[in-house]
Design an enzyme around this catalytic site. Sequence first.
Site, PDB file in Angstrom:
ATOM      1  N   CYS A  86      84.829 131.794  52.793  1.00 30.80           N
ATOM      2  CA  CYS A  86      86.046 130.991  52.870  1.00 30.80           C
ATOM      3  C   CYS A  86      87.218 131.868  53.338  1.00 30.80           C
ATOM      4  O   CYS A  86      87.237 132.284  54.488  1.00 30.80           O
ATOM      5  CB  CYS A  86      86.312 130.307  51.533  1.00 30.80           C
ATOM      6  SG  CYS A  86      87.458 128.901  51.639  1.00 30.80           S
ATOM      7  N   HIS A 203      80.964 127.617  49.785  1.00 32.52           N
ATOM      8  CA  HIS A 203      80.882 128.541  48.650  1.00 32.52           C
ATOM      9  C   HIS A 203      79.502 128.525  47.981  1.00 32.52           C
ATOM     10  O   HIS A 203      79.294 127.823  46.985  1.00 32.52           O
ATOM     11  CB  HIS A 203      81.934 128.157  47.608  1.00 32.52           C
ATOM     12  CG  HIS A 203      83.333 128.406  48.035  1.00 32.52           C
ATOM     13  ND1 HIS A 203      83.983 129.606  47.850  1.00 32.52           N
ATOM     14  CD2 HIS A 203      84.230 127.594  48.654  1.00 32.52           C
ATOM     15  CE1 HIS A 203      85.209 129.532  48.323  1.00 32.52           C
ATOM     16  NE2 HIS A 203      85.388 128.321  48.819  1.00 32.52           N
ATOM     17  N   GLU A 205      78.344 130.744  46.100  1.00 33.80           N
ATOM     18  CA  GLU A 205      78.481 131.348  44.774  1.00 33.80           C
ATOM     19  C   GLU A 205      78.774 130.326  43.680  1.00 33.80           C
ATOM     20  O   GLU A 205      78.648 130.633  42.482  1.00 33.80           O
ATOM     21  CB  GLU A 205      79.574 132.431  44.782  1.00 33.80           C
ATOM     22  CG  GLU A 205      81.017 131.937  44.813  1.00 33.80           C
ATOM     23  CD  GLU A 205      81.536 131.590  46.190  1.00 33.80           C
ATOM     24  OE1 GLU A 205      82.753 131.439  46.348  1.00 33.80           O
ATOM     25  OE2 GLU A 205      80.711 131.484  47.127  1.00 33.80           O
TER      26      GLU A 205
END
Length: 226
Positions: A86, A203, A205
């Site tokens: 990002c 994302h 994660e």
Amino acid sequence: MKAGIVIFPGINRERDMAIALERSSGQVPRMLWHKDTDLSGLDLIVLPGGFSHGDYLRCGAMAAHSPVMGAVRAHAERGGYVLGVCNGFQILTEAGLLPGALLRNAGLRFLSVDCHLRVERTNTAFTAHYQHHQVFRAPMAHGDGNYVADAATLDRLEAENLVAFRYSTPAGEVIPEAARNGSARNIAGIYSDNLRVLGLMPHPEDLVDPLLGGIDGKPLFDALAA
């Protein structure tokens, strides 16, 4: 793989990234303030998401000139691994470590939704635990995720197989509607020429635990830990 996570003023995804890395590797990543320049002993440097320096000028433009970025550039040049997610992807393009730029989303609105990504190659340190053209889900949260580059750069990325992920339907169809931010050729992430620097907008994660809704992003961190 020993990892360090760079913290810029305004970054807010460093804890999510640390959890994902530690869950796969069993090692606590080192937190690096943006003025730190000692990256010794680290194999992977991560630039996480957020709003570095309040996104003034352009997203990532100020962070690209932070003292740590000279060390990150040297780390990449000697073959170290770098992951930018990002805002981290935006910083990598602003710093010239990856080509192209991230502009305002096509609809000029901030997008906070799940998307689907198709894995374009699996013979990299980042994607070795995915299957070719596997589709996985990942949250997106950005206002400037519209990947753009000139035609020659886009053609080179295609020819040299440097597109990491594309926005797709859940069935893996790469259609314009799947790239809600308007990214050229549905590009969601790209590699450097040596495949050791990866930038992507969504994302992974944030999907590494069933309690958070799934583990679609965990194979990326498992691959890095292998």
